[in-house]
Design an enzyme around this catalytic site. Sequence first.
Site, mmCIF file in Angstrom:
data_model
loop_
_atom_site.group_PDB
_atom_site.id
_atom_site.type_symbol
_atom_site.label_atom_id
_atom_site.label_comp_id
_atom_site.label_asym_id
_atom_site.label_seq_id
_atom_site.Cartn_x
_atom_site.Cartn_y
_atom_site.Cartn_z
ATOM 1 C CG ASP A 109 -1.710 1.224 1.401
ATOM 2 O OD1 ASP A 109 -2.367 1.632 0.434
ATOM 3 O OD2 ASP A 109 -1.642 1.815 2.499
ATOM 4 N NE ARG A 110 0.430 7.364 -2.702
ATOM 5 C CZ ARG A 110 -0.100 8.315 -3.470
ATOM 6 N NH1 ARG A 110 0.189 8.365 -4.772
ATOM 7 N NH2 ARG A 110 -0.945 9.189 -2.955
ATOM 8 C CG ASP A 111 -1.495 7.664 0.285
ATOM 9 O OD1 ASP A 111 -0.382 7.619 -0.262
ATOM 10 O OD2 ASP A 111 -2.469 8.256 -0.208
ATOM 11 C CE1 TYR A 135 -9.811 10.794 -1.254
ATOM 12 C CE2 TYR A 135 -10.277 12.218 0.622
ATOM 13 C CZ TYR A 135 -10.623 11.185 -0.215
ATOM 14 O OH TYR A 135 -11.810 10.507 -0.010
ATOM 15 C CB THR A 151 -1.927 3.325 -3.976
ATOM 16 O OG1 THR A 151 -2.567 4.397 -3.277
ATOM 17 C CG2 THR A 151 -1.471 3.813 -5.343
ATOM 18 C CG ASN A 152 -8.081 1.572 -3.218
ATOM 19 O OD1 ASN A 152 -7.852 0.884 -4.213
ATOM 20 N ND2 ASN A 152 -8.787 1.116 -2.190
ATOM 21 N NE ARG A 206 -12.775 2.340 -3.388
ATOM 22 C CZ ARG A 206 -11.983 3.259 -2.877
ATOM 23 N NH1 ARG A 206 -10.990 3.742 -3.601
ATOM 24 N NH2 ARG A 206 -12.130 3.715 -1.646
ATOM 25 C CG ASP A 265 -2.690 2.168 6.239
ATOM 26 O OD1 ASP A 265 -2.993 3.289 6.681
ATOM 27 O OD2 ASP A 265 -2.808 1.866 5.037
#
Length: 404
Positions: free
Chosen positions: A9-11, A20, A51-52, A108, A134
Amino acid sequence: MSRRGVLLDRDGTIIVDSGYVGSVHDVVFLDGAVDAIARLNAAGIPVAVVTNQAGVARGFYELEDVELVHKHMAAEMARFGAHVDAWFYCPYHPDGTVPPFTRASSDRKPGPGMALAAAASLDLDLTRSWVVGDTDADLGMARAVGARAFHVTSGAEEGRTPADVVAVGSLAAAVDAILAEDAAPPVTAAPVAGAAAPVTFPRHRYEEACSFATDYAGELSAALATVDTSSFEAAARVLGAAYDRGATVFSCGNGGSASIANHFQCDHVKGVRGGTDLRTRVQSLSTNVEILSAIANDIGYDEVFDYQLQSLARPGDVLVAVSSSGRSPNIVRALQWCADNGVETIALSGFTGGPSRELATVSIHVDSTNYGVVEDAHQACMHLLAQYVRQSRMSGEAVSSGVF
């Protein structure tokens, strides 16, 4: 697909999730994240980011901004000897405000789309790979593709991690565990007294066709005996209710499973009408070579079924998905799309069942590791359901005097 890989995942996993993140000015790497990725690189383990990015659908930023953020992250990581092998992001959200991106998508998370794309791009075996994220969406994607999940948590979230997921405090801690697992020799379980041996066939070379035929018939009988009969009851209820309300029942499969999907349409349209008032709406997604080849050529073979469903299916419809392995990417995508869009599903699977077994509303699973045996069993299951539905709409006298 043979390699292990890590899907990140990214964020909230690599960079701070400030809400965002659509500008390079908002990119702040989490402590130890870049070094953790560099350690995966050094170990030769492919790394993908999945990543979404609903900010695109919500109009907070554009596709170009996502690309710029990823280019900036790549440049910053390169300064410290780290790199990401492939980047994937989903700009879609059903509650968006930007029309081109306001829709549901199996890409997604927790949908499997991005993971399947990473597997195809990097030649990964997802069942031997890891997902680090996360959110519940990350964990859901891991389950959908059979990957091992690590949940990056804060102190406030302790105790919320599901039992089948490993909780870690950071990406660095997850990488510690991944590298330890990757370095460990394969574990061979000791035989358990009284445990049944795995069903494999053939076990040796046969000199006579008659002996092979006898043993094959035995294997098929044993495989059919492994099917949980309650799954037939559940599948029959789903099909019967769909036929009663005039819903469309779709079927799909690849190779030999495609022939079963096509035969399903035959028996559940023509076959069930004998002596009944049934006028069913059944359509195989595997039968039209023009639309199949157009989607496969222009978009990708992984989307040949869910792409059709997006145009043809409506909430309340049903999909019957046939896959011997249960892992075919286009089957998994179709089942996930149905789960996201109010379409009930029946999955016919074999071997371990793969993601299909978990995603389906009803799972009819054949415990066998021979493709011919699994496909023969699936064909029998298809016939069984058609004949059961037919006879359930007939009088006892009509059944006893009829030909099935």
